[in-house]
Design a protein around this motif. Structure first.
Motif, PDB file in Angstrom:
ATOM      1  N   GLU A  25      29.153  32.580 -42.891  1.00 44.67           N
ATOM      2  CA  GLU A  25      30.214  31.618 -42.620  1.00 44.67           C
ATOM      3  C   GLU A  25      31.037  32.023 -41.394  1.00 44.67           C
ATOM      4  O   GLU A  25      31.490  31.165 -40.620  1.00 44.67           O
ATOM      5  CB  GLU A  25      31.133  31.478 -43.831  1.00 44.67           C
ATOM      6  N   SER A  44      21.932  29.857 -40.946  1.00 40.64           N
ATOM      7  CA  SER A  44      22.276  28.440 -41.073  1.00 40.64           C
ATOM      8  C   SER A  44      22.244  28.002 -42.536  1.00 40.64           C
ATOM      9  O   SER A  44      23.146  27.306 -43.019  1.00 40.64           O
ATOM     10  CB  SER A  44      21.305  27.580 -40.262  1.00 40.64           C
ATOM     11  N   ARG A  50      25.330  25.052 -42.697  1.00 34.38           N
ATOM     12  CA  ARG A  50      25.448  24.271 -41.459  1.00 34.38           C
ATOM     13  C   ARG A  50      24.500  24.834 -40.413  1.00 34.38           C
ATOM     14  O   ARG A  50      24.196  26.032 -40.407  1.00 34.38           O
ATOM     15  CB  ARG A  50      26.885  24.304 -40.930  1.00 34.38           C
ATOM     16  N   ARG A  51      24.021  23.993 -39.542  1.00 32.85           N
ATOM     17  CA  ARG A  51      23.092  24.415 -38.500  1.00 32.85           C
ATOM     18  C   ARG A  51      23.849  25.065 -37.353  1.00 32.85           C
ATOM     19  O   ARG A  51      24.801  24.484 -36.827  1.00 32.85           O
ATOM     20  CB  ARG A  51      22.311  23.206 -37.986  1.00 32.85           C
TER      21      ARG A  51
END
Length: 312
Positions: A187, A211, A216-217
């Motif tokens: 994160e 990711s 999230r990418r």
């Protein structure tokens, strides 16, 4: 015809009977007779004939037996030449490695193999995807390759000698806010601009794992395979990257931080075809690679400890 058949014919001419040849060669008389029959099939004229109860050579058979002496002599010389080649301590050894592995191991090997009777190294750099390392064993004696922890294993056609299980860290520019932490999470780093390798190369799978863990990418801005170039881009503020802890060279503008929560290691192994280590020179280089791996691990760990202590 082959060497065994010619030797049987030669011994028959000297010893005078199938039984005597069988005793001399420590096989059965039927095995001797079979070899003579196989040899006769390839020759258009008779090689043996009966003289009473004995089997003797014809004139053609004697001529071929005499020629067999030259064949055995040539083969003996060839074997001796091969034995000398196999046992030559200073023979040339072809060694290939990926870029950061070459930078870490090649200087150590060159320093360790300076003696006049040491193997002569022929060094090559090979920047390839994981699947392309095993085929390199066709043209090189030894191949230093790397793969990620959970990547498919090397194929069974290659013999594998492990060198290092190396941690991968997050590389940050000096002064970056995240550099104040001793370890980072997915994160923490997912929102940063990234520098990563081209598609198909081992480190990219770990970026994908980051990711996934962060949900999230990550944004990959730059695609650079060469670790030294990556360090320069990181130091210039171009983004963050994954960097090997021990085989990357320290950069004054870059700090490394461990990544928690994800298995981030790579295996550095030596691949070779089994027959390559029949040569003494290849075995010597392989042994020196193992010793160099201890040095790389020790030097890299010492630098990382000092760097972490200085950044607090």
């Amino acid at each position: 015809m082959d060497e065994r058949q010619l030797r049987v014919l030669r011994e028959l001419g000297e010893l005078g009977s199938v039984t005597a040849v069988a005793e001399a060669l420590r096989v059965t008389p039927s095995a001797i007779s079979q070899q003579l029959r196989l040899l006769q099939r390839s020759i258009p004229v008779p090689l043996t004939e009966r003289a009473g109860r004995r089997l003797v050579l014809t004139a053609a058979g004697q001529a071929l037996a005499d020629a067999a002496i030259g064949v055995e002599t040539a083969l003996a010389r060839a074997r001796h030449t091969v034995e000398e080649y196999v046992e030559e301590p200073a023979g040339t050894v072809s060694l290939a490695a990926f870029h950061s592995g070459a930078a870490a191991f090649y200087p150590l090997l060159l320093r360790r193999l300076r003696a006049p009777d040491s193997p002569r190294l022929a060094l090559h750099d090979e920047d390839v995807a994981q699947a392309d390392f095993p085929p390199l064993t066709r043209v090189h004696d030894l191949v230093v390759a790397h793969r990620l922890e959970h990547a498919p294993p090397w194929p069974r056609t290659a013999t594998v000698t492990p060198l290092l299980r190396e941690p991968l860290d997050i590389a940050l520019p000096v002064g970056h806010p995240l550099a104040a932490r001793s370890a980072l999470t997915a994160e923490d780093v997912a929102g940063e601009p990234w520098i990563s390798v081209h598609d198909g190369f081992p480190l990219l799978a770990t970026v994908d794992a980051i990711s996934a863990a962060a949900g999230r990418r990550v944004e990959i801005l730059h695609r650079v395979n060469e670790i030294a170039v990556v360090a320069e881009v990181v130091a210039a503020g171009g983004g963050i990257a994954l960097m090997p802890r021990w085989t990357s060279r320290p950069h004054p503008g870059v700090v490394l931080r461990a990544l928690d929560g994800i298995e981030v290691h790579r295996h550095i192994d030596v691949l070779h075809r089994p027959e390559r280590t029949a040569r003494r020179a290849v075995r010597t280089v392989l042994r020196e690679l193992l010793a160099a791996a201890d040095t790389v691990r020790g030097q890299g760990a010492g630098w990382a400890d000092r760097h972490a202590a200085g950044a607090g």
